[in-house]
Design an enzyme around this catalytic site. Structure first.
Site, PDB file in Angstrom:
ATOM      1  N   LEU A 144       0.703  -1.627  -0.183  1.00  0.00           N
ATOM      2  CA  LEU A 144       0.133  -0.244   0.095  1.00  0.00           C
ATOM      3  C   LEU A 144       1.223   1.111   0.152  1.00  0.00           C
ATOM      4  O   LEU A 144       2.273   1.045   0.204  1.00  0.00           O
ATOM      5  CB  LEU A 144      -0.580   0.267   0.996  1.00  0.00           C
ATOM      6  N   PRO A 145       0.204   2.006  -0.031  1.00  0.00           N
ATOM      7  CA  PRO A 145       0.911   3.668  -0.613  1.00  0.00           C
ATOM      8  C   PRO A 145       1.929   4.340   0.496  1.00  0.00           C
ATOM      9  O   PRO A 145       2.892   4.529   0.829  1.00  0.00           O
ATOM     10  CB  PRO A 145       0.152   4.422  -0.603  1.00  0.00           C
ATOM     11  N   THR A 153       6.578   0.700   2.158  1.00  0.00           N
ATOM     12  CA  THR A 153       8.125   1.242   2.700  1.00  0.00           C
ATOM     13  C   THR A 153       7.050   2.575   3.264  1.00  0.00           C
ATOM     14  O   THR A 153       5.982   3.515   3.334  1.00  0.00           O
ATOM     15  CB  THR A 153       8.083   2.336   1.600  1.00  0.00           C
ATOM     16  N   LYS A 176      15.550  -0.387   5.259  1.00  0.00           N
ATOM     17  CA  LYS A 176      15.891   0.044   3.613  1.00  0.00           C
ATOM     18  C   LYS A 176      15.317   1.814   3.592  1.00  0.00           C
ATOM     19  O   LYS A 176      16.017   2.433   2.881  1.00  0.00           O
ATOM     20  CB  LYS A 176      14.323  -0.268   3.252  1.00  0.00           C
ATOM     21  N   LYS A 229       9.654  10.654  -0.549  1.00  0.00           N
ATOM     22  CA  LYS A 229       8.076   9.993   0.641  1.00  0.00           C
ATOM     23  C   LYS A 229       9.537   9.400   1.287  1.00  0.00           C
ATOM     24  O   LYS A 229       9.510   9.526   2.500  1.00  0.00           O
ATOM     25  CB  LYS A 229       7.879   8.624  -0.236  1.00  0.00           C
TER      26      LYS A 229
HETATM   27  P1  NAD Z   1       0.884   2.627  -6.038  1.00  0.00           P
HETATM   28  O1  NAD Z   1       0.246   3.798  -5.687  1.00  0.00           O
HETATM   29  O2  NAD Z   1       0.953   1.385  -7.588  1.00  0.00           O
HETATM   30  O3  NAD Z   1      -0.099   1.084  -5.311  1.00  0.00           O
HETATM   31  C1  NAD Z   1      -0.867   1.130  -4.375  1.00  0.00           C
HETATM   32  C2  NAD Z   1      -2.075   0.188  -4.833  1.00  0.00           C
HETATM   33  O4  NAD Z   1      -2.423   0.257  -3.308  1.00  0.00           O
HETATM   34  C3  NAD Z   1      -3.114   1.298  -5.847  1.00  0.00           C
HETATM   35  O5  NAD Z   1      -3.199   0.525  -6.411  1.00  0.00           O
HETATM   36  C4  NAD Z   1      -3.833   1.818  -4.813  1.00  0.00           C
HETATM   37  O6  NAD Z   1      -5.668   1.745  -5.540  1.00  0.00           O
HETATM   38  C5  NAD Z   1      -4.345   0.675  -3.414  1.00  0.00           C
HETATM   39  N1  NAD Z   1      -4.566   0.260  -2.190  1.00  0.00           N
HETATM   40  C6  NAD Z   1      -4.677   1.814  -1.160  1.00  0.00           C
HETATM   41  N2  NAD Z   1      -5.583   2.031  -0.177  1.00  0.00           N
HETATM   42  C7  NAD Z   1      -6.005   0.730  -0.215  1.00  0.00           C
HETATM   43  C8  NAD Z   1      -6.615   0.113   0.621  1.00  0.00           C
HETATM   44  N3  NAD Z   1      -7.361   0.681   1.711  1.00  0.00           N
HETATM   45  N4  NAD Z   1      -7.282  -1.179   0.128  1.00  0.00           N
HETATM   46  C9  NAD Z   1      -7.231  -1.731  -0.854  1.00  0.00           C
HETATM   47  N5  NAD Z   1      -6.228  -0.756  -2.153  1.00  0.00           N
HETATM   48  C10 NAD Z   1      -5.884   0.261  -1.795  1.00  0.00           C
HETATM   49  O7  NAD Z   1       2.147   2.119  -5.197  1.00  0.00           O
HETATM   50  P2  NAD Z   1       3.682   1.311  -5.558  1.00  0.00           P
HETATM   51  O8  NAD Z   1       4.167   2.163  -6.667  1.00  0.00           O
HETATM   52  O9  NAD Z   1       3.210  -0.292  -6.079  1.00  0.00           O
HETATM   53  O10 NAD Z   1       3.919   1.748  -3.741  1.00  0.00           O
HETATM   54  C11 NAD Z   1       3.530   0.526  -2.776  1.00  0.00           C
HETATM   55  C12 NAD Z   1       4.260   0.428  -1.865  1.00  0.00           C
HETATM   56  O11 NAD Z   1       6.109   0.295  -2.280  1.00  0.00           O
HETATM   57  C13 NAD Z   1       4.435   2.107  -1.651  1.00  0.00           C
HETATM   58  O12 NAD Z   1       4.801   2.069  -0.013  1.00  0.00           O
HETATM   59  C14 NAD Z   1       6.271   2.482  -2.191  1.00  0.00           C
HETATM   60  O13 NAD Z   1       6.473   3.336  -1.449  1.00  0.00           O
HETATM   61  C15 NAD Z   1       6.213   0.947  -2.110  1.00  0.00           C
HETATM   62  N6  NAD Z   1       7.721   0.756  -2.835  1.00  0.00           N
HETATM   63  C16 NAD Z   1       7.547   1.765  -4.403  1.00  0.00           C
HETATM   64  C17 NAD Z   1       8.570   1.185  -5.589  1.00  0.00           C
HETATM   65  C18 NAD Z   1       8.387   2.196  -7.050  1.00  0.00           C
HETATM   66  O14 NAD Z   1       9.465   1.994  -7.546  1.00  0.00           O
HETATM   67  N7  NAD Z   1       6.688   2.298  -7.527  1.00  0.00           N
HETATM   68  C19 NAD Z   1       9.956   0.631  -4.949  1.00  0.00           C
HETATM   69  C20 NAD Z   1       9.858   0.809  -3.618  1.00  0.00           C
HETATM   70  C21 NAD Z   1       9.279   0.218  -3.211  1.00  0.00           C
END
Ligand code: NAD
Length: 297
Positions: free
Chosen positions: A65-66, A96, A171, A246
């Site tokens: 999740l975000p 994260t 991390k 972030k």
């Molecule tokens: P994203 O915004 O693409 O995906 C998050 C998903 O969570 C969305 O599809 C959203 O609809 C869903 N969501 C939010 N609240 C919800 C709820 N209550 N119930 C169900 N679904 C819900 O984000 P991402 O890029 O996939 O990143 C996810 C996590 O991974 C974050 O914490 C980010 O910091 C971490 N991360 C991302 C990357 C990257 O390169 N994108 C790399 C390492 C870590």
């Protein structure tokens, strides 16, 4: 093979859940965005009707999740879904988030006889798609060993950083250092360029000298020094400025809580905030090179 409920099917979670299916696990999925669910269902996952449904009758729950507030509201709040998770099951949160939130979630779930590890990742979207993520896990030895076979379907390196919350701390220590190295490397390259040096020659010299580091060697921020890195592709792809912003915010929160001196991290945070405010939030984080190329008056 395990029964797994997966919540959060965005850029990272979608391909991670698909890799679990590919490895033969029985995966139920849920996201607030129906299109994100459909993409993973196409790959063989089962669609859950709600967040409560996705965690019912599974051995593992994985969330991606975000931010901390989303993870806490799902697992800890009154309207949360913890009551639907069976006793003895394990929750793996790969989002994260701040270490304090990870601990709150861990304590709450433990009190309900549900085990918990925080398992943030590095490796980005390409790592999620290719099943080559690095997982940095916080939790007991027993829980780490239980989570590991599941994580191996989505990642290549699985580290045990310490107790609950330690995965998040490790991390953000890494990402704070990465931001500092990227900023310093960009600054040095830009000064050399202003004196007329060829950035490739300067990079080669520093790579054989004491300034050598990962950003210079494998992720050079100056366009056309290395092929196939974001700087040589208009700073597209890679790791977004807003995600680095972030992570630096989380690093500064952790620094405050632990009363750590992090002046370099604070400066890097400042610079990434400026870059984001200039509309570069969706660009790769190596675009800090462009900010530092401006002339000082
Ligand atoms: P994203 O915004 O693409 O995906 C998050 C998903 O969570 C969305 O599809 C959203 O609809 C869903 N969501 C939010 N609240 C919800 C709820 N209550 N119930 C169900 N679904 C819900 O984000 P991402 O890029 O996939 O990143 C996810 C996590 O991974 C974050 O914490 C980010 O910091 C971490 N991360 C991302 C990357 C990257 O390169 N994108 C790399 C390492 C870590």
């Amino acid at each position: 093979m395990a029964s797994i409920g997966f919540i959060g099917l965005g850029n990272m979670g979608g391909p991670m859940a698909a890799n679990l299916v590919k490895a033969g696990h029985n995966v139920k999925v849920f996201d607030l965005v129906p299109e994100n669910v459909a993409k993973v269902v196409d790959k063989g996952a089962h669609k859950a009707d709600s967040a409560a449904d996705v965690v019912t009758d599974v051995d593992f729950v994985i969330s991606m999740l975000p931010a901390g507030k989303h993870v806490k509201s799902l697992f800890v709040s009154e309207q949360g879904i913890s009551a639907h998770i069976k006793k003895g099951a394990m929750v793996i949160d790969s989002s994260t988030i701040d270490a304090a939130s990870a601990k709150v979630v861990g304590e709450h779930l433990t009190s309900l006889d549900i085990s918990f590890v925080d398992a943030p990742v590095s490796g980005g979207v390409a790592g999620a798609q290719g099943g080559t993520l690095t997982f940095i896990v916080g939790g007991s030895d027993e829980h780490f060993n239980k989570a590991k076979p599941v994580l191996e379907a989505m990642g290549k390196n699985i580290f045990h950083a310490g107790d609950i919350g330690a995965g998040q701390v490790a991390k953000i220590c890494n990402n704070m250092l990465l931001a500092i190295l990227m900023t310093g490397t960009s600054e040095a390259l830009q000064m050399g360029i202003k004196y007329g040096l060829d950035p490739k020659v300067l990079s080669d010299i520093m790579l054989q000298s004491s300034g050598r580091n990962w950003t210079l060697e494998l992720y050079n921020p100056c366009p056309d020094v290395l092929p196939n890195v974001p700087s040589s592709k208009g700073y597209e792809g890679g790791f977004m400025v807003d995600l680095m912003k972030k992570d630096l915010g989380l690093a500064m929160e952790a620094a405050n809580q632990s009363q750590s001196m992090t002046p370099m991290g604070a400066l890097a945070q400042n610079l990434y905030q400026i870059l984001s405010a200039q509309g570069q939030g969706n660009k790769d984080f190596s675009s800090i090179f462009q900010l530092l190329g401006q002339t000082k008056h």
